[in-house]
Scaffold this motif. Structure first.
Motif, PDB file in Angstrom:
ATOM      1  N   MET A 131     106.576  87.513   2.915  1.00  0.00           N
ATOM      2  CA  MET A 131     107.312  88.324   1.721  1.00  0.00           C
ATOM      3  C   MET A 131     108.594  88.211   3.173  1.00  0.00           C
ATOM      4  SD  MET A 131     104.608  90.895   0.931  1.00  0.00           S
ATOM      5  CE  MET A 131     103.413  90.556   2.240  1.00  0.00           C
ATOM      6  N   LYS A 132     109.717  88.857   1.587  1.00  0.00           N
ATOM      7  CA  LYS A 132     110.751  89.540   2.771  1.00  0.00           C
ATOM      8  C   LYS A 132     111.153  90.983   2.924  1.00  0.00           C
ATOM      9  CE  LYS A 132     113.477  85.010   1.116  1.00  0.00           C
ATOM     10  NZ  LYS A 132     114.619  84.895  -0.110  1.00  0.00           N
ATOM     11  N   TYR A 133     111.726  91.140   4.237  1.00  0.00           N
ATOM     12  CA  TYR A 133     111.853  92.299   4.072  1.00  0.00           C
ATOM     13  C   TYR A 133     113.065  92.665   4.736  1.00  0.00           C
ATOM     14  CZ  TYR A 133     106.780  93.380   3.081  1.00  0.00           C
ATOM     15  OH  TYR A 133     106.299  94.408   1.764  1.00  0.00           O
ATOM     16  N   MET A 134     113.935  93.830   4.047  1.00  0.00           N
ATOM     17  CA  MET A 134     114.957  94.306   4.329  1.00  0.00           C
ATOM     18  C   MET A 134     114.593  95.432   5.952  1.00  0.00           C
ATOM     19  SD  MET A 134     119.189  95.040   3.097  1.00  0.00           S
ATOM     20  CE  MET A 134     119.066  93.351   2.713  1.00  0.00           C
ATOM     21  N   LEU A 135     115.157  95.244   6.971  1.00  0.00           N
ATOM     22  CA  LEU A 135     115.687  96.293   7.567  1.00  0.00           C
ATOM     23  C   LEU A 135     116.333  96.995   7.455  1.00  0.00           C
ATOM     24  CD1 LEU A 135     113.108  94.977  10.850  1.00  0.00           C
ATOM     25  CD2 LEU A 135     112.889  95.468   8.968  1.00  0.00           C
ATOM     26  N   ILE A 136     116.606  97.749   7.396  1.00  0.00           N
ATOM     27  CA  ILE A 136     118.255  98.537   7.635  1.00  0.00           C
ATOM     28  C   ILE A 136     118.552  99.670   8.355  1.00  0.00           C
ATOM     29  CG2 ILE A 136     119.659  99.433   6.097  1.00  0.00           C
ATOM     30  CD1 ILE A 136     118.031  98.850   3.697  1.00  0.00           C
ATOM     31  N   MET A 137     119.579  98.987   9.491  1.00  0.00           N
ATOM     32  CA  MET A 137     119.601 100.170  10.526  1.00  0.00           C
ATOM     33  C   MET A 137     120.961 101.042   9.586  1.00  0.00           C
ATOM     34  SD  MET A 137     121.346  97.158  13.283  1.00  0.00           S
ATOM     35  CE  MET A 137     121.974  96.119  12.445  1.00  0.00           C
ATOM     36  N   ARG A 138     120.724 102.669  10.361  1.00  0.00           N
ATOM     37  CA  ARG A 138     120.460 103.902   9.585  1.00  0.00           C
ATOM     38  C   ARG A 138     121.731 104.317  11.036  1.00  0.00           C
ATOM     39  NH1 ARG A 138     121.243 104.433   4.844  1.00  0.00           N
ATOM     40  NH2 ARG A 138     119.675 103.537   2.822  1.00  0.00           N
ATOM     41  N   ALA A 139     122.796 104.962  10.899  1.00  0.00           N
ATOM     42  CA  ALA A 139     122.979 105.634  12.627  1.00  0.00           C
ATOM     43  C   ALA A 139     123.490 106.751  11.637  1.00  0.00           C
ATOM     44  CB  ALA A 139     123.989 105.317  13.334  1.00  0.00           C
ATOM     45  N   THR A 140     124.300 107.823  12.348  1.00  0.00           N
ATOM     46  CA  THR A 140     124.332 109.466  12.205  1.00  0.00           C
ATOM     47  C   THR A 140     125.697 109.214  13.516  1.00  0.00           C
ATOM     48  OG1 THR A 140     123.482 110.673  13.990  1.00  0.00           O
ATOM     49  CG2 THR A 140     122.049 110.748  11.647  1.00  0.00           C
ATOM     50  N   ASP A 141     126.963 110.129  13.080  1.00  0.00           N
ATOM     51  CA  ASP A 141     128.356 110.502  14.013  1.00  0.00           C
ATOM     52  C   ASP A 141     127.380 110.847  14.980  1.00  0.00           C
ATOM     53  OD1 ASP A 141     129.658 109.849  11.718  1.00  0.00           O
ATOM     54  OD2 ASP A 141     129.925 112.152  11.403  1.00  0.00           O
ATOM     55  N   GLU A 142     125.984 111.473  15.373  1.00  0.00           N
ATOM     56  CA  GLU A 142     125.493 111.569  16.233  1.00  0.00           C
ATOM     57  C   GLU A 142     125.373 110.173  17.115  1.00  0.00           C
ATOM     58  OE1 GLU A 142     122.221 114.304  16.644  1.00  0.00           O
ATOM     59  OE2 GLU A 142     122.602 114.602  18.919  1.00  0.00           O
ATOM     60  N   THR A 143     124.656 109.263  16.808  1.00  0.00           N
ATOM     61  CA  THR A 143     124.660 108.278  16.976  1.00  0.00           C
ATOM     62  C   THR A 143     125.253 107.143  17.711  1.00  0.00           C
ATOM     63  OG1 THR A 143     122.359 107.898  15.589  1.00  0.00           O
ATOM     64  CG2 THR A 143     122.920 105.891  17.350  1.00  0.00           C
ATOM     65  N   TYR A 144     126.707 107.150  16.679  1.00  0.00           N
ATOM     66  CA  TYR A 144     128.381 105.952  17.178  1.00  0.00           C
ATOM     67  C   TYR A 144     128.379 106.945  18.601  1.00  0.00           C
ATOM     68  CZ  TYR A 144     127.337 103.841  12.846  1.00  0.00           C
ATOM     69  OH  TYR A 144     127.198 102.929  12.573  1.00  0.00           O
ATOM     70  N   LYS A 145     129.038 108.892  18.748  1.00  0.00           N
ATOM     71  CA  LYS A 145     129.139 109.353  19.700  1.00  0.00           C
ATOM     72  C   LYS A 145     128.055 108.894  21.052  1.00  0.00           C
ATOM     73  CE  LYS A 145     130.361 113.330  21.402  1.00  0.00           C
ATOM     74  NZ  LYS A 145     130.211 114.768  21.405  1.00  0.00           N
ATOM     75  N   ALA A 146     127.130 108.673  20.770  1.00  0.00           N
ATOM     76  CA  ALA A 146     126.416 108.358  22.011  1.00  0.00           C
ATOM     77  C   ALA A 146     126.120 106.727  22.724  1.00  0.00           C
ATOM     78  CB  ALA A 146     124.344 108.672  21.512  1.00  0.00           C
ATOM     79  N   PHE A 147     126.643 106.035  21.877  1.00  0.00           N
ATOM     80  CA  PHE A 147     126.980 104.946  22.146  1.00  0.00           C
ATOM     81  C   PHE A 147     128.475 104.536  22.388  1.00  0.00           C
ATOM     82  CE2 PHE A 147     122.546 103.998  20.254  1.00  0.00           C
ATOM     83  CZ  PHE A 147     122.376 103.143  21.454  1.00  0.00           C
ATOM     84  N   PHE A 167     125.150 103.230   6.939  1.00  0.00           N
ATOM     85  CA  PHE A 167     124.530 101.784   7.059  1.00  0.00           C
ATOM     86  C   PHE A 167     125.264 100.724   7.711  1.00  0.00           C
ATOM     87  CE2 PHE A 167     122.949  98.008   3.488  1.00  0.00           C
ATOM     88  CZ  PHE A 167     122.769  97.769   4.844  1.00  0.00           C
ATOM     89  N   GLY A 168     124.410 100.101   8.866  1.00  0.00           N
ATOM     90  CA  GLY A 168     125.551  99.761   9.981  1.00  0.00           C
ATOM     91  C   GLY A 168     124.967  98.469   9.975  1.00  0.00           C
ATOM     92  N   GLY A 169     124.551  97.620   9.620  1.00  0.00           N
ATOM     93  CA  GLY A 169     123.687  96.246   9.640  1.00  0.00           C
ATOM     94  C   GLY A 169     122.216  95.629   9.134  1.00  0.00           C
ATOM     95  N   PHE A 170     121.703  94.729   8.739  1.00  0.00           N
ATOM     96  CA  PHE A 170     120.344  94.377   8.573  1.00  0.00           C
ATOM     97  C   PHE A 170     120.391  93.659   9.034  1.00  0.00           C
ATOM     98  CE2 PHE A 170     123.247  92.509   5.283  1.00  0.00           C
ATOM     99  CZ  PHE A 170     122.771  91.108   5.838  1.00  0.00           C
ATOM    100  N   TRP A 171     118.688  93.044   8.662  1.00  0.00           N
ATOM    101  CA  TRP A 171     117.888  92.103   9.177  1.00  0.00           C
ATOM    102  C   TRP A 171     117.015  91.822   8.053  1.00  0.00           C
ATOM    103  CZ3 TRP A 171     117.606  95.667  12.708  1.00  0.00           C
ATOM    104  CH2 TRP A 171     117.923  95.453  14.501  1.00  0.00           C
ATOM    105  N   ILE A 172     117.322  90.494   7.854  1.00  0.00           N
ATOM    106  CA  ILE A 172     116.122  90.107   6.840  1.00  0.00           C
ATOM    107  C   ILE A 172     115.249  89.482   6.935  1.00  0.00           C
ATOM    108  CG2 ILE A 172     115.787  89.131   4.392  1.00  0.00           C
ATOM    109  CD1 ILE A 172     118.383  89.611   3.627  1.00  0.00           C
ATOM    110  N   LEU A 173     114.060  89.376   7.217  1.00  0.00           N
ATOM    111  CA  LEU A 173     113.034  88.671   8.005  1.00  0.00           C
ATOM    112  C   LEU A 173     111.718  88.624   6.474  1.00  0.00           C
ATOM    113  CD1 LEU A 173     111.803  91.299  10.392  1.00  0.00           C
ATOM    114  CD2 LEU A 173     112.626  90.095  10.744  1.00  0.00           C
ATOM    115  N   ASN A 174     111.027  87.374   7.300  1.00  0.00           N
ATOM    116  CA  ASN A 174     110.179  86.479   6.083  1.00  0.00           C
ATOM    117  C   ASN A 174     108.998  86.887   6.673  1.00  0.00           C
ATOM    118  OD1 ASN A 174     108.230  85.345   4.147  1.00  0.00           O
ATOM    119  ND2 ASN A 174     109.502  83.212   4.873  1.00  0.00           N
ATOM    120  N   VAL A 175     107.988  87.712   6.815  1.00  0.00           N
ATOM    121  CA  VAL A 175     107.142  88.285   7.198  1.00  0.00           C
ATOM    122  C   VAL A 175     105.564  88.124   6.127  1.00  0.00           C
ATOM    123  CG1 VAL A 175     108.228  89.429   9.242  1.00  0.00           C
ATOM    124  CG2 VAL A 175     107.178  90.799   7.365  1.00  0.00           C
ATOM    125  N   ALA A 176     104.328  88.328   6.632  1.00  0.00           N
ATOM    126  CA  ALA A 176     103.020  88.721   5.919  1.00  0.00           C
ATOM    127  C   ALA A 176     103.290  89.400   4.957  1.00  0.00           C
ATOM    128  CB  ALA A 176     102.112  87.989   6.712  1.00  0.00           C
TER     129      ALA A 176
END
Length: 139
Positions: A1-17, A78-87
């Motif tokens: 099965m394919k799953y998308m891991l969607i990276m999410r961040a807030t303004d606070e996240t971006y400020k911290a980095f 939405f900052g980016g994503f991974w698509i995985l093929n996992v069980a």
């Protein structure tokens, strides 16, 4: 099965980095991506450009309204994503828990990716898409 891991961040996240060396971020993400590659689960991974460079197409009216970024009143981006093929979803969750995304407001959303086989195979548009996927080596 394919799953998308969607990276999410807030303004606070971006400020911290903002003061973290970008090469350090690339190194950390690279190690995580390499781990998934070696495990044979990574199908694709992409980061997205700054939201200020994007546009919004709002379909609540006809014709749709297009607005340039940056977005107003955004709680999460939405900052980016991974698509995985996992069980299983549980395996996708385990990979997401290992992602190097620590920080205020940082989250990953996990969604299963539907396959073409789940749609009515006698539909002309599904047949056309299947033919395109076969011709381009995606099936």
């Amino acid at each position: 099965m394919k799953y998308m891991l969607i990276m999410r961040a807030t303004d606070e996240t971006y400020k911290a980095f903002q003061d973290v060396d970008f090469n350090e971020i690339i190194e950390t993400m690279g190690r995580f991506n390499d781990e998934m590659i070696r495990a044979g689960v990574l199908i694709s991974a992409e980061g997205l450009d700054d939201a200020a460079q994007g546009v919004i197409v709002d379909y609540s009216s006809d014709p749709p309204v297009v607005t340039d970024g940056p977005y107003g009143e955004t709680k999460e981006l939405f900052g980016g994503f991974w698509i995985l093929n996992v069980a299983s979803k549980e395996e996708a969750v385990e990979w997401a828990k290992r992602a190097p995304m620590a920080g205020p407001g940082a989250k990953a959303e996990i969604r299963r990716v539907s396959t073409i086989d789940e749609f009515p195979q006698d539909n002309e548009w599904i047949k056309k898409e299947r033919a395109w996927r076969e011709a381009t080596g995606q099936l």
